[in-house]
Design a protein around this motif. Structure first.
Motif, PDB file in Angstrom:
ATOM      1  N   GLY A 104       0.793  -1.217   0.000  1.00  0.00           N
ATOM      2  CA  GLY A 104       0.000   0.000   0.000  1.00  0.00           C
ATOM      3  C   GLY A 104       0.827   1.269   0.000  1.00  0.00           C
ATOM      4  N   PRO A 105       0.198   2.391   0.327  1.00  0.00           N
ATOM      5  CA  PRO A 105       0.884   3.679   0.363  1.00  0.00           C
ATOM      6  C   PRO A 105       1.652   3.876   1.673  1.00  0.00           C
ATOM      7  N   GLY A 106       2.092   5.104   1.934  1.00  0.00           N
ATOM      8  CA  GLY A 106       2.736   5.431   3.191  1.00  0.00           C
ATOM      9  C   GLY A 106       4.073   4.746   3.374  1.00  0.00           C
ATOM     10  N   CYS A 107       4.293   4.197   4.568  1.00  0.00           N
ATOM     11  CA  CYS A 107       5.559   3.538   4.877  1.00  0.00           C
ATOM     12  C   CYS A 107       5.828   2.344   3.975  1.00  0.00           C
ATOM     13  N   MET A 108       4.762   1.652   3.575  1.00  0.00           N
ATOM     14  CA  MET A 108       4.944   0.508   2.680  1.00  0.00           C
ATOM     15  C   MET A 108       5.497   0.974   1.342  1.00  0.00           C
ATOM     16  N   GLU A 109       4.925   2.014   0.790  1.00  0.00           N
ATOM     17  CA  GLU A 109       5.418   2.575  -0.465  1.00  0.00           C
ATOM     18  C   GLU A 109       6.869   3.027  -0.315  1.00  0.00           C
ATOM     19  N   ALA A 110       7.188   3.641   0.818  1.00  0.00           N
ATOM     20  CA  ALA A 110       8.542   4.128   1.046  1.00  0.00           C
ATOM     21  C   ALA A 110       9.554   2.990   0.975  1.00  0.00           C
ATOM     22  N   ALA A 111       9.275   1.882   1.650  1.00  0.00           N
ATOM     23  CA  ALA A 111      10.206   0.752   1.638  1.00  0.00           C
ATOM     24  C   ALA A 111      10.323   0.149   0.246  1.00  0.00           C
ATOM     25  N   ASN A 112       9.211   0.036  -0.471  1.00  0.00           N
ATOM     26  CA  ASN A 112       9.263  -0.461  -1.853  1.00  0.00           C
ATOM     27  C   ASN A 112      10.072   0.467  -2.740  1.00  0.00           C
ATOM     28  N   LYS A 113       9.887   1.763  -2.557  1.00  0.00           N
ATOM     29  CA  LYS A 113      10.645   2.742  -3.341  1.00  0.00           C
ATOM     30  C   LYS A 113      12.135   2.593  -3.079  1.00  0.00           C
ATOM     31  N   GLY A 114      12.503   2.468  -1.812  1.00  0.00           N
ATOM     32  CA  GLY A 114      13.907   2.294  -1.477  1.00  0.00           C
ATOM     33  C   GLY A 114      14.494   1.031  -2.084  1.00  0.00           C
ATOM     34  N   ALA A 115      13.705  -0.046  -2.089  1.00  0.00           N
ATOM     35  CA  ALA A 115      14.184  -1.299  -2.677  1.00  0.00           C
ATOM     36  C   ALA A 115      14.470  -1.135  -4.166  1.00  0.00           C
ATOM     37  N   VAL A 116      13.599  -0.426  -4.853  1.00  0.00           N
ATOM     38  CA  VAL A 116      13.800  -0.188  -6.285  1.00  0.00           C
ATOM     39  C   VAL A 116      15.052   0.664  -6.499  1.00  0.00           C
ATOM     40  N   GLU A 117      15.206   1.715  -5.698  1.00  0.00           N
ATOM     41  CA  GLU A 117      16.379   2.575  -5.826  1.00  0.00           C
ATOM     42  C   GLU A 117      17.669   1.825  -5.521  1.00  0.00           C
ATOM     43  N   GLY A 118      17.581   0.820  -4.644  1.00  0.00           N
ATOM     44  CA  GLY A 118      18.756   0.038  -4.290  1.00  0.00           C
ATOM     45  C   GLY A 118      19.018  -1.122  -5.227  1.00  0.00           C
ATOM     46  N   GLY A 119      18.207  -1.244  -6.283  1.00  0.00           N
ATOM     47  CA  GLY A 119      18.421  -2.311  -7.256  1.00  0.00           C
ATOM     48  C   GLY A 119      17.948  -3.673  -6.804  1.00  0.00           C
ATOM     49  N   GLY A 120      17.069  -3.712  -5.800  1.00  0.00           N
ATOM     50  CA  GLY A 120      16.589  -4.992  -5.298  1.00  0.00           C
ATOM     51  C   GLY A 120      15.214  -5.352  -5.813  1.00  0.00           C
ATOM     52  N   VAL A 121      14.685  -6.462  -5.309  1.00  0.00           N
ATOM     53  CA  VAL A 121      13.354  -6.924  -5.680  1.00  0.00           C
ATOM     54  C   VAL A 121      12.348  -6.338  -4.708  1.00  0.00           C
ATOM     55  N   SER A 122      11.322  -5.677  -5.237  1.00  0.00           N
ATOM     56  CA  SER A 122      10.322  -4.994  -4.424  1.00  0.00           C
ATOM     57  C   SER A 122       8.999  -5.740  -4.535  1.00  0.00           C
ATOM     58  N   VAL A 123       8.498  -6.248  -3.395  1.00  0.00           N
ATOM     59  CA  VAL A 123       7.316  -7.114  -3.382  1.00  0.00           C
ATOM     60  C   VAL A 123       6.200  -6.465  -2.563  1.00  0.00           C
ATOM     61  N   GLY A 124       4.968  -6.564  -3.053  1.00  0.00           N
ATOM     62  CA  GLY A 124       3.805  -6.079  -2.321  1.00  0.00           C
ATOM     63  C   GLY A 124       2.763  -7.169  -2.193  1.00  0.00           C
ATOM     64  N   LEU A 125       2.358  -7.467  -0.969  1.00  0.00           N
ATOM     65  CA  LEU A 125       1.317  -8.462  -0.727  1.00  0.00           C
ATOM     66  C   LEU A 125       0.079  -7.726  -0.238  1.00  0.00           C
ATOM     67  N   GLY A 126      -0.835  -7.466  -1.148  1.00  0.00           N
ATOM     68  CA  GLY A 126      -2.025  -6.681  -0.838  1.00  0.00           C
ATOM     69  C   GLY A 126      -3.138  -7.532  -0.266  1.00  0.00           C
ATOM     70  N   ILE A 127      -4.221  -6.856   0.153  1.00  0.00           N
ATOM     71  CA  ILE A 127      -5.365  -7.548   0.743  1.00  0.00           C
ATOM     72  C   ILE A 127      -6.647  -6.857   0.307  1.00  0.00           C
ATOM     73  N   GLU A 128      -7.684  -7.633   0.071  1.00  0.00           N
ATOM     74  CA  GLU A 128      -8.996  -7.078  -0.244  1.00  0.00           C
ATOM     75  C   GLU A 128      -9.553  -6.373   0.990  1.00  0.00           C
ATOM     76  N   LEU A 129      -9.922  -5.116   0.851  1.00  0.00           N
ATOM     77  CA  LEU A 129     -10.487  -4.323   1.939  1.00  0.00           C
ATOM     78  C   LEU A 129     -11.815  -3.715   1.503  1.00  0.00           C
ATOM     79  N   PRO A 130     -12.668  -3.330   2.458  1.00  0.00           N
ATOM     80  CA  PRO A 130     -13.932  -2.680   2.101  1.00  0.00           C
ATOM     81  C   PRO A 130     -13.716  -1.374   1.343  1.00  0.00           C
ATOM     82  N   PHE A 131     -12.581  -0.712   1.590  1.00  0.00           N
ATOM     83  CA  PHE A 131     -12.222   0.498   0.856  1.00  0.00           C
ATOM     84  C   PHE A 131     -11.009   0.172  -0.004  1.00  0.00           C
ATOM     85  N   GLU A 132     -10.942   0.762  -1.177  1.00  0.00           N
ATOM     86  CA  GLU A 132      -9.894   0.413  -2.127  1.00  0.00           C
ATOM     87  C   GLU A 132      -8.550   0.979  -1.707  1.00  0.00           C
TER      88      GLU A 132
END
Length: 264
Positions: A104-132
């Motif tokens: 998701g956004p926020g801190c999760m996005e920040a860590a994913n962004k850093g992983a991409v900048e560091g040349g690593g593999v960036s993974v997101g495990l999302g979940i179905e929520l009542p709000f998108e």
């Protein structure tokens, strides 16, 4: 383009408009049953749950060593916590780790962004929520789950460490689940690091003064938690724990080989 219709991700599917249901799969699975329909419905739910496990295992099986990073989805992009997340993700990637978040956004996005900048593999495990909540743009490999408990299994199975930036109920949920697994030795050599000494100090004080003092946990259990404000320290803790775990596994393998050789 601005969205004009409601939208919901359901596993690998997207539904919009009138097809968006009033409840999630988790709600329908866990709600109190008032008829005997569940006798016919739940066995089929098991098949769907099984398919989520199979898909998750298949997509994540070839990941390099990985660290899961959690934190609030409400963290602003211009906040110090967001910058910490970027630095942690980048440092982990540069050390050779994939970075897993909730996608998701926020801190999760920040860590994913850093992983991409560091040349690593960036993974997101999302979940179905009542709000998108959309998968953030820095995710290289993203999986949407219907069921929380399937998603939780993936976090634990494919991570060798857990990092918690300041967050809310979701972060606390994951934090205490990981601590319980380590405390009960369901997982071994699994470092748990809290980032933000000021943010976490109240919780840690309560753990020491209430849980320990009343005998709900042992003093040694507090040592399962490490706290820092330094992204480099986070990476050092993960690398050191990983190295020690690898050494332990080698010793166990050598001992097993010696036992077999002696028996022969």
């Amino acid at each position: 383009m601005k969205k004009t219709r409601p939208e919901r991700r359901q596993g690998s599917a997207v539904v919009r408009g009138g097809l968006v249901p009033d409840s999630t799969y988790d709600q329908r699975l866990l709600e109190e049953q008032r008829s005997t329909d569940w006798l016919h419905m739940d066995p089929w739910r098991v098949m769907r749950i099984q398919s989520e496990f199979v898909e998750g295992f298949g997509l994540l099986a070839e990941l390099p060593r990985a660290v899961t990073v959690f934190g609030s989805a409400r963290t602003p992009v211009d906040s110090p916590d967001y910058e910490l997340g970027v630095r942690i993700g980048r440092g982990l990637a540069e050390a050779g780790y994939a970075v897993i978040t909730g996608g998701g956004p926020g801190c999760m996005e920040a860590a994913n962004k850093g992983a991409v900048e560091g040349g690593g593999v960036s993974v997101g495990l999302g979940i179905e929520l009542p709000f998108e909540q959309e998968m953030n743009e820095y995710v290289d490999l993203g999986i949407e789950f219907r069921y929380f408990f399937v998603r939780k299994t993936m976090f634990v199975k494919y991570s060798c460490g857990f990092v918690a930036l300041p967050g809310g109920f979701g972060t606390l949920d994951e934090l205490f689940e990981e601590l319980t697994l380590v405390q009960t030795r369901k997982v071994t050599s699994f470092p748990v690091v809290l980032v933000g000494t000021e943010f976490w100090s109240g919780l840690l004080d309560w753990i020491r003064t209430t849980l320990v003092s009343t005998g709900k946990i042992s003093p040694a259990d507090v040592e399962l938690i490490q706290v820092t404000d330094d992204p480099e320290e986070v990476v050092r803790i993960m690398v050191e724990a990983d190295r020690n775990n690898s050494a332990r596994l080698r010793k166990e393998e050598e001992a097993a080989e010696d036992t077999v050789a002696a028996a022969e």
